[in-house]
Motif scaffolding. Sequence first.
Motif, short mmCIF file in Angstrom:
data_model
loop_
_atom_site.label_atom_id
_atom_site.label_comp_id
_atom_site.label_asym_id
_atom_site.label_seq_id
_atom_site.Cartn_x
_atom_site.Cartn_y
_atom_site.Cartn_z
N ALA A 127 0.52 -1.24 0.13
CA ALA A 127 -0.60 0.17 -0.24
C ALA A 127 1.23 1.22 0.26
N VAL A 128 2.65 0.93 -0.01
CA VAL A 128 3.09 1.89 -0.25
C VAL A 128 4.20 1.86 -1.42
N ASN A 129 4.83 3.24 -1.82
CA ASN A 129 5.67 2.58 -3.01
C ASN A 129 6.22 3.87 -2.61
N PRO A 130 7.41 3.93 -3.22
CA PRO A 130 8.47 3.05 -2.99
C PRO A 130 8.20 2.44 -1.52
N GLN A 131 8.90 1.59 -1.21
CA GLN A 131 8.92 0.34 -0.29
C GLN A 131 10.28 0.71 0.73
N PRO A 132 10.38 1.32 1.66
CA PRO A 132 10.99 1.18 2.64
C PRO A 132 10.84 0.43 3.82
N GLU A 133 11.95 0.11 4.55
CA GLU A 133 12.14 -0.91 5.60
C GLU A 133 11.38 -1.04 6.92
N SER A 134 10.74 0.53 6.76
CA SER A 134 9.86 0.16 8.22
C SER A 134 8.52 0.39 7.41
N TYR A 135 8.01 0.08 6.39
CA TYR A 135 7.08 -0.43 5.96
C TYR A 135 6.93 -2.22 6.32
N TRP A 136 5.83 -2.76 7.23
CA TRP A 136 5.34 -3.78 7.34
C TRP A 136 4.99 -4.82 6.49
N GLY A 137 3.92 -4.15 5.71
CA GLY A 137 4.20 -5.38 4.36
C GLY A 137 2.19 -5.65 4.52
N ASN A 138 1.92 -6.17 3.23
CA ASN A 138 0.57 -6.54 3.16
C ASN A 138 -0.07 -7.72 2.63
N VAL A 139 0.70 -8.96 2.90
CA VAL A 139 0.33 -10.18 3.31
C VAL A 139 -0.73 -10.67 3.38
N ASN A 140 -0.91 -11.76 2.13
CA ASN A 140 -1.89 -12.75 2.68
C ASN A 140 -1.16 -14.28 2.97
N PRO A 141 -1.82 -14.53 4.33
CA PRO A 141 -0.31 -15.91 4.91
C PRO A 141 -0.55 -17.29 4.36
N VAL A 142 -2.18 -16.64 3.66
CA VAL A 142 -3.15 -18.73 3.04
C VAL A 142 -3.56 -18.35 1.57
N GLY A 143 -2.36 -17.26 0.70
CA GLY A 143 -3.01 -17.67 -0.62
C GLY A 143 -1.35 -18.08 -1.09
N PRO A 144 -1.59 -18.26 -2.26
CA PRO A 144 -0.89 -18.69 -2.54
C PRO A 144 1.06 -18.57 -2.68
N ARG A 145 1.20 -17.42 -2.24
CA ARG A 145 1.98 -16.68 -2.40
C ARG A 145 2.71 -16.99 -1.24
N GLY A 146 2.29 -17.68 0.32
CA GLY A 146 2.45 -17.43 1.45
C GLY A 146 3.24 -18.49 1.92
N VAL A 147 3.47 -19.23 1.67
CA VAL A 147 4.55 -20.13 1.72
C VAL A 147 5.69 -19.84 1.45
N TYR A 148 5.96 -19.16 0.42
CA TYR A 148 7.53 -17.81 -0.01
C TYR A 148 7.71 -16.92 1.55
N ASP A 149 6.29 -16.14 1.51
CA ASP A 149 5.97 -15.07 2.31
C ASP A 149 6.38 -15.00 3.16
N GLU A 150 6.16 -16.22 3.65
CA GLU A 150 5.94 -16.25 5.13
C GLU A 150 6.94 -16.82 5.46
N ALA A 151 7.58 -17.81 4.71
CA ALA A 151 9.22 -18.17 5.14
C ALA A 151 10.20 -17.86 5.18
N LYS A 152 9.94 -15.92 4.62
CA LYS A 152 10.88 -14.82 4.26
C LYS A 152 10.72 -13.78 5.72
N ARG A 153 9.24 -13.95 5.79
CA ARG A 153 9.55 -12.74 7.29
C ARG A 153 9.59 -13.54 8.26
#
Length: 329
Positions: A127-153
């Motif tokens: 929801a923020v562009n560009p993305q600074p390190e202080s931005y916590w993100g907007n991630v769907n933990p149970v969506g198709p990308r969740g396996v990668y996104d949440e592993a990295k988080r």
Amino acid sequence: MSRKRILITGGAGFLGSHLCDRFIKEGFHVIAMDNLITGSLQNIEHLFKLEQFEFYNHDVSKFVHIPGELHYILHFASPASPIDYLKIPIQTLKVGSLGTHNLLGLARAKGSRMLIASTSEIYGDPAVNPQPESYWGNVNPVGPRGVYDEAKRFQEAITMAYHTFHKLETRIVRIFNTYGPRMRLNDGRALPAFIGQALRGEDITVFGDGSQTRSFCYVDDLVEGIYRLLFSDYAYPVNIGNPDEITILDFAKEIIKLTGTQQKIVFKDLPIDDPKQRRPDITLAKQILNWAPTVDRKTGLEITYDYFKRLPEETLYNREHKDFSFFQK
């Protein structure tokens, strides 16, 4: 004088192999570790003749043992393309969780400094562009990308826990879209997908209306940023990427111009949770590391295209991953 010893997990992969080259060049004894699920020995075969290089065929999700001194660990073992982490979701989660835990334990036992490869995907569909390190993100933990996104988080969280609780020296790099030689042609990401389609004379596939943006960083620039971060005194996440943002549609047109082909652009439905924007805020990297990318996209694409043109024909026409409808990262 003995060489400093560094372990690079995912060392036979795209980024890992370039890191092996850099640290060999800098005079280190490099130990590459990879289970070769997505990595390739062809990426590092030129290093096997060197006495300052070792290779371990091993899954870091299992117990990791390295004899002797170990001064640094770079954890780059993980599927990174959508096709891969949808195909092997459990392994993706395990390498980000169990693998990271094992390596942090090894770092603690050896007194090593450890750098982990995180990703811009922890920002999700921002929801923020560009993305600074202080931005916590907007991630769907149970969506198709969740396996990668949440592993990295999780990887970032456990790394910071070891840093704060055990006083372990750790570094975290958040990697934005990176390209260059040794990318796999059919891994589903936009750049190799577009070039592969152009070389095969196929239509260029764009998902959605192509208005989603990406920012592409040439691999040598990324490696330089990682090298500087490892030897910095900064323990919190740092974005490394190129802030030169472009829409996917315009990027497809650039590839057509680069390759001199006459392909049509065809449109498919946008995948679930596909990020609409991706652009790094690199203010922190400039301040702390005195780093900024130096290779412009035109130059980097020409080098990368030349690499792909020289691939064997059987690699170019490998149809295993021809359907890129999962995601366009």
